[in-house]
Design an enzyme around this catalytic site. Structure first.
Site, PDB file in Angstrom:
ATOM      1  CB  THR A  46       0.799 -10.938  -3.693  1.00 36.33           C
ATOM      2  OG1 THR A  46      -0.250 -11.861  -3.433  1.00 36.33           O
ATOM      3  CG2 THR A  46       0.225  -9.682  -4.307  1.00 36.33           C
ATOM      4  CE1 TYR A 109     -13.160  -8.702 -11.530  1.00 35.29           C
ATOM      5  CE2 TYR A 109     -13.975 -10.786 -12.401  1.00 35.29           C
ATOM      6  CZ  TYR A 109     -13.913  -9.401 -12.457  1.00 35.29           C
ATOM      7  OH  TYR A 109     -14.596  -8.720 -13.436  1.00 35.29           O
ATOM      8  CE1 TYR A 135      -1.832 -13.307   2.007  1.00 31.27           C
ATOM      9  CE2 TYR A 135      -1.232 -13.872  -0.245  1.00 31.27           C
ATOM     10  CZ  TYR A 135      -1.294 -12.960   0.780  1.00 31.27           C
ATOM     11  OH  TYR A 135      -0.812 -11.682   0.598  1.00 31.27           O
ATOM     12  NE  ARG A 140      -1.739  -7.636  -2.609  1.00 32.68           N
ATOM     13  CZ  ARG A 140      -1.235  -6.826  -3.523  1.00 32.68           C
ATOM     14  NH1 ARG A 140      -1.784  -6.764  -4.718  1.00 32.68           N
ATOM     15  NH2 ARG A 140      -0.174  -6.080  -3.253  1.00 32.68           N
ATOM     16  CE  LYS A 164       1.418 -13.246   3.477  1.00 35.36           C
ATOM     17  NZ  LYS A 164       2.025 -12.995   2.149  1.00 35.36           N
ATOM     18  CB  ILE A 206       4.586 -14.900   4.955  1.00 33.19           C
ATOM     19  CG1 ILE A 206       4.643 -16.374   5.375  1.00 33.19           C
ATOM     20  CG2 ILE A 206       5.065 -14.746   3.508  1.00 33.19           C
ATOM     21  CD1 ILE A 206       3.745 -17.293   4.560  1.00 33.19           C
TER      22      ILE A 206
END
Length: 295
Positions: A46, A109, A135, A140, A164, A206
């Site tokens: 990202t 989304y 992840y 997000r 993550k 990370i």
């Protein structure tokens, strides 16, 4: 999976003033991270503004990082999305020989159910020729991959080796740490709570800020892994202010301002992101100067 214990950094994509990719700056950032003691590098996450890069630009970023790294550190490639078939096709057709693992974000989304998330990653795991790091970043993606789903994937697929975890929820992270398979890694995706997660049994982070302050941040995580708690928190409390600052006006606007202050890269981001405003830029610049004096 020892390669992913410690600090990985989610590399930015530096741009020139004309918004083209600055490959020389990217090389400097890779070398700065290596010299600072980072354990591995994450490409096209990202923070790389992946969503604004063309396919040709993505290939340029990959090639530049591979060349600059020159085998020094393990590399992880971001391969994810909300179109499962497209992700699977990329995994089947892309040359992944230079990478130790992929980092694959939970579908965004679409807001799938937990079963939809499981089926998505089942397809990813079955298609990937290399280890998979899940992840989870609900801020997000608009959906939270629950510990039960993560643990189901970890138990069902040997190549799903880590997550993550960036929900910003220590209780959720502790549920993962308590119930995970022995060799499954729980990696923080939040710089601010990376050290507490490590002390609870996590494998590292990370990081975004780690590429701006690689020496200080990676040493803090190593101190945490070695249970040198007081020394680790001494560094945490020095870096706290800047961790807040770099996310204040969006990522990677803040960390790119750090790189400008360090003289490594410009602070250019692509729309819809905008660069840090003058007030924030000055605050970040003063922090960088203070850290350099301490160092």
């Amino acid at each position: 999976m020892q390669s992913f214990i410690g600090t990985g950094v989610a590399l930015v994509t530096p741009f020139k003033e004309d918004f083209s990719i600055d490959t020389e700056a990217l090389r400097r950032i890779v070398n700065f991270s290596i010299d600072g003691g980072i354990e591995y590098l994450v490409v096209l996450g990202t923070t790389a503004e992946n969503a604004t890069l063309s396919q040709e630009e993505k290939e340029l970023v990959i090639k530049t990082v591979i060349d600059a790294n020159n085998g020094s550190l393990p590399l992880v490639l971001g391969v994810g999305g909300n179109n499962t078939m497209k992700v699977v096709d990329e995994l089947k057709t892309r040359d992944l020989s230079s990478f130790a693992a992929i980092l694959s974000v939970s579908p965004y989304y679409n807001k799938p159910t937990q079963e939809g998330i499981y089926q998505h990653f089942k397809a990813v795991a079955e298609a990937s020729p290399i280890p998979v790091i899940l992840y989870n970043v609900p801020g997000r993606t608009a959906s939270n991959m629950l510990p039960s789903t993560v643990l189901r994937l970890a138990n069902d697929f040997k190549n799903v080796v880590a997550i993550k975890e960036a929900a910003g929820d220590l209780v959720q992270a502790m549920q993962l740490l308590k119930n995970k398979p022995k060799d499954f890694l729980v990696i923080s995706g939040d710089d601010m709570i990376a050290l507490p997660m490590v002390l609870a049994g996590g494998s590292g982070v990370i990081s975004v800020i780690g590429q701006g302050f690689p020496k200080e941040f990676s040493e803090m995580i190593r101190l945490g892994l070695n249970r040198k708690v007081d020394e680790a928190f001494k560094t945490q409390y020095i870096l706290d202010d800047c961790i807040d600052m770099i996310f204040e006006q969006g990522n990677p606007a803040g960390i790119k301002q750090v790189f400008l202050s360090l003289g490594i890269a410009e602070n250019v981001v692509r729309l819809p992101l905008i660069k840090a405003d003058e007030i924030l830029a000055e605050r970040i610049d003063q922090f960088v100067k203070k850290i350099n004096k301490i160092g």
